[in-house]
Design a protein around this motif. Structure first.
Motif, mmCIF file in Angstrom:
data_model
loop_
_atom_site.group_PDB
_atom_site.id
_atom_site.type_symbol
_atom_site.label_atom_id
_atom_site.label_comp_id
_atom_site.label_asym_id
_atom_site.label_seq_id
_atom_site.Cartn_x
_atom_site.Cartn_y
_atom_site.Cartn_z
ATOM 1 N N UNK A 116 0.852 -1.208 0.000
ATOM 2 C CA UNK A 116 0.000 0.000 0.000
ATOM 3 C C UNK A 116 0.879 1.246 0.000
ATOM 4 N N UNK A 117 1.920 1.238 0.831
ATOM 5 C CA UNK A 117 2.835 2.399 0.872
ATOM 6 C C UNK A 117 3.492 2.604 -0.492
ATOM 7 N N UNK A 118 3.860 1.505 -1.118
ATOM 8 C CA UNK A 118 4.571 1.592 -2.391
ATOM 9 C C UNK A 118 3.641 2.052 -3.525
ATOM 10 N N UNK A 119 2.446 1.505 -3.574
ATOM 11 C CA UNK A 119 1.580 1.770 -4.735
ATOM 12 C C UNK A 119 0.702 3.008 -4.563
ATOM 13 N N UNK A 120 0.570 3.506 -3.342
ATOM 14 C CA UNK A 120 -0.194 4.729 -3.080
ATOM 15 C C UNK A 120 -1.545 4.735 -3.819
ATOM 16 N N UNK A 121 -2.416 3.800 -3.441
ATOM 17 C CA UNK A 121 -3.739 3.742 -4.063
ATOM 18 C C UNK A 121 -4.522 5.006 -3.721
ATOM 19 N N UNK A 122 -5.454 5.357 -4.602
ATOM 20 C CA UNK A 122 -6.315 6.522 -4.301
ATOM 21 C C UNK A 122 -7.102 6.223 -3.026
ATOM 22 N N UNK A 123 -7.687 5.063 -2.962
ATOM 23 C CA UNK A 123 -8.217 4.565 -1.696
ATOM 24 C C UNK A 123 -8.332 3.045 -1.759
ATOM 25 N N UNK A 124 -8.562 2.451 -0.582
ATOM 26 C CA UNK A 124 -8.642 0.995 -0.510
ATOM 27 C C UNK A 124 -9.850 0.594 0.315
ATOM 28 N N UNK A 125 -10.492 -0.472 -0.098
ATOM 29 C CA UNK A 125 -11.592 -1.041 0.676
ATOM 30 C C UNK A 125 -11.009 -2.254 1.397
ATOM 31 N N UNK A 126 -11.060 -2.213 2.727
ATOM 32 C CA UNK A 126 -10.361 -3.237 3.516
ATOM 33 C C UNK A 126 -11.384 -4.065 4.292
ATOM 34 N N UNK A 127 -11.268 -5.389 4.188
ATOM 35 C CA UNK A 127 -12.236 -6.273 4.835
ATOM 36 C C UNK A 127 -11.529 -7.306 5.689
ATOM 37 N N UNK A 128 -12.159 -7.637 6.828
ATOM 38 C CA UNK A 128 -11.659 -8.749 7.640
ATOM 39 C C UNK A 128 -12.161 -10.030 6.984
ATOM 40 N N UNK A 129 -11.305 -11.033 6.892
ATOM 41 C CA UNK A 129 -11.730 -12.288 6.251
ATOM 42 C C UNK A 129 -12.939 -12.866 6.982
ATOM 43 N N UNK A 130 -13.919 -13.266 6.210
ATOM 44 C CA UNK A 130 -15.123 -13.869 6.761
ATOM 45 C C UNK A 130 -15.314 -15.209 6.050
ATOM 46 N N UNK A 131 -15.269 -16.267 6.818
ATOM 47 C CA UNK A 131 -15.340 -17.591 6.196
ATOM 48 C C UNK A 131 -16.720 -17.828 5.591
#
Ligand code: SAH
Ligand code: SF4
Length: 463
Positions: free
Chosen positions: A323-338
């Motif tokens: 994330x630091x390297x690619x500098x996305x405009x934004x990211x949607x982050x999810x906790x894994x849900x089985x």
């Protein structure tokens, strides 16, 4: 995809004389359009259904329905868990909703319509059981008349090991280009300026007719010809299918948005392999270089899953580094849900404790937010062009529905939200603004007024 599905169901019911109401007490029919991607979304539906038990007791004629992916996944189980539900309809049968409601109202009893499971028939029969539901609509059915979603592909064949989508939305099928173009033309005739093409892996779009293949790049060329359409976006992209012909097309066609949502999911090769994403971090990096080469002013966003089976602290740190390297405009982050029924649930234990998942989620979000804020700050003093979408959230909250001068919200070609003071008649216009402030998620702008006289200057316009 679900917003579009809801819109189409509402549209078909409007045709039957139904009206929307904000009050469940007033409603004759209550329909939930559902998502199965994470457990949390399903839990929310079951508790909302629980709250309706009394409503049904007070008025047994009220029809309660569950539509969409959870209906396809849980099927009869929904009747068992909430016996007062009358209607269960999968995402492939939504066109039947008005008729099914009419049947129930006439005393036909509970109704269940779902598609075949992926192993319940040949590919062709399973495909046919997932009928696409895209009738032509009219402008009053969309959230704003200036923007519309257009489905170009249904289903998914990628089978990432964590994901329920291929089983609930069925096999990947591309929609015939003639139908897509006809829909876009009708939308343009109704005053629609922006279309957002939808598919689970939209850049894998490929329609075959004999020897002829229409890829997403070809489709974009066809849609670009439609006069009233000013902006074309497409979501969501699959990293391995981000081909040069597509990037060249986006670069060359001025109506195409240079905003690309291309989820990477993780920065660790071991995790990516276990997710069966079909690429390595190095492949993704190469793809990002390609995007930057063809679209130097473009913006890229990503999705991440944290706490996937066996994810170590080191592996999570690789994601942070990416994330630091690619500098996305934004990211949607999810906790894994089985998700029961997926290869992930079958083969790998969901062994990262929830508090660790939560901490990783917050940590990654903090890194992304810092980047988004810095990148937004770089817009200060710059000119941008937005499609004005409507009242800002603050104006809606203050209920400023009557005054002419209101706070408005618009979006740049690269999907940045800009809030500004304007006049409600500007809704639906494409306007130049200058940015005077910025935070993590929003730019704040003012309308560029024309100067008459020798001091006429032109602002550099960014996207
Ligand atoms: N078709 C899209 C994504 C559909 S689901 C694509 O491939 O990009 C949207 C996002 O939800 C995914 O990108 C993933 O980050 C997340 N997701 C999917 N399944 C999940 C699960 N079981 N647990 C947590 N997040 C999940
Ligand atoms: Fe799910 Fe993967 Fe298909 Fe996206 S590409 S819908 S994450 S299986």
């Amino acid at each position: 995809m679900n917003v579009l599905d809801s819109e189409l169901v509402v549209a078909s019911l409007r045709k039957e004389g139904y009206e929307l109401t904000d009050n469940t007490g007033d409603a004759d029919t209550i329909l939930f359009n559902t998502c199965s991607v994470r457990q949390h979304a399903e839990d929310k539906i079951y508790s909302a259904l629980g709250r309706l038990k009394h409503a049904k007791r007070e008025n047994p004629k009220k029809i309660i329905g569950v539509l969409g992916c959870m209906a396809q996944k849980d099927q009869r189980l929904i009747f068992e868990r909430a016996p007062y539900v009358d209607l269960i309809v999968g995402p492939g049968q939504l066109h039947q909703v008005p008729q099914l409601i009419a049947d129930i109202a006439e005393g036909a009893g509970r109704q269940l319509e779902v598609s075949l499971g992926r192993k319940e028939g040949t590919r062709a029969t399973v495909e046919r059981s997932h009928e696409s539901f895209d009738p032509l609509r009219d402008a009053t059915m969309r959230p704003t008349p200036y923007q519309a979603y257009v489905r170009i592909q249904i289903g998914c064949d990628k089978f990432c090991t964590y994901c329920i989508v291929p089983s609930v939305r069925g096999p990947e099928q591309s929609r015939p280009p003639v139908e897509i173009v006809a829909e876009a033309k009708q939308l343009a005739d109704e005053g629609c300026k922006e279309i957002v093409l939808l598919g689970q892996t939209v850049n894998s779009y490929c329609y075959r007719e004999g020897d002829r293949k229409t890829r997403l790049s070809d489709l974009l060329h066809q849609l670009h010809e439609i006069e009233g359409i000013k902006r074309i976006k497409f979501v969501t992209n699959y990293p391995k299918d981000m081909t040069v012909d597509l990037l060249e097309t986006v670069r060359d066609l001025p109506k195409c948005s240079e905003y690309l949502h291309v989820p990477v999911q993780s920065g660790s090769n071991r995790v990516l392999e276990q997710m069966k994403r079909g690429y390595t971090v190095e492949d993704y990096r190469e793809m990002m270089e390609r995007i930057r080469k063809w679209l130097p002013d473009g913006s890229v966003t990503s999705d991440f899953i944290v706490g996937f089976c066996g994810e170590t602290e080191e592996e999570f740190q690789l994601t942070c580094d990416l994330v630091r390297e690619q500098r996305f405009k934004n990211s949607f982050i999810f906790k894994y849900s089985e998700r029961p029924g997926t290869k992930g649930a079958e083969n790998y234990p969901d062994d990262v404790p929830d508090d660790v998942k939560r901490r990783r989620n917050n940590e990654l979000l903090a890194i992304q937010n810092e980047i988004s804020e810095e990148d937004n700050q770089a817009f200060l003093g710059r000119g941008v062009e937005v499609l004005v979408e409507g009242l800002s959230k603050a104006a809606v909250k203050k209920n400023e529905t009557d005054s002419e001068q209101v706070q408005l919200t618009g979006r740049t070609m690269c999907d940045r939200i800009v809030v500004f003071d304007g006049n409600r008649r500007q809704i639906g216009e494409i306007l130049p603004l200058t940015v005077y402030d910025a935070n993590v998620h929003t730019l704040f702008g003012s309308v560029v007024t024309q100067h008459v006289g020798p001091e006429l200057f032109s602002l550099p316009v960014s996207s």
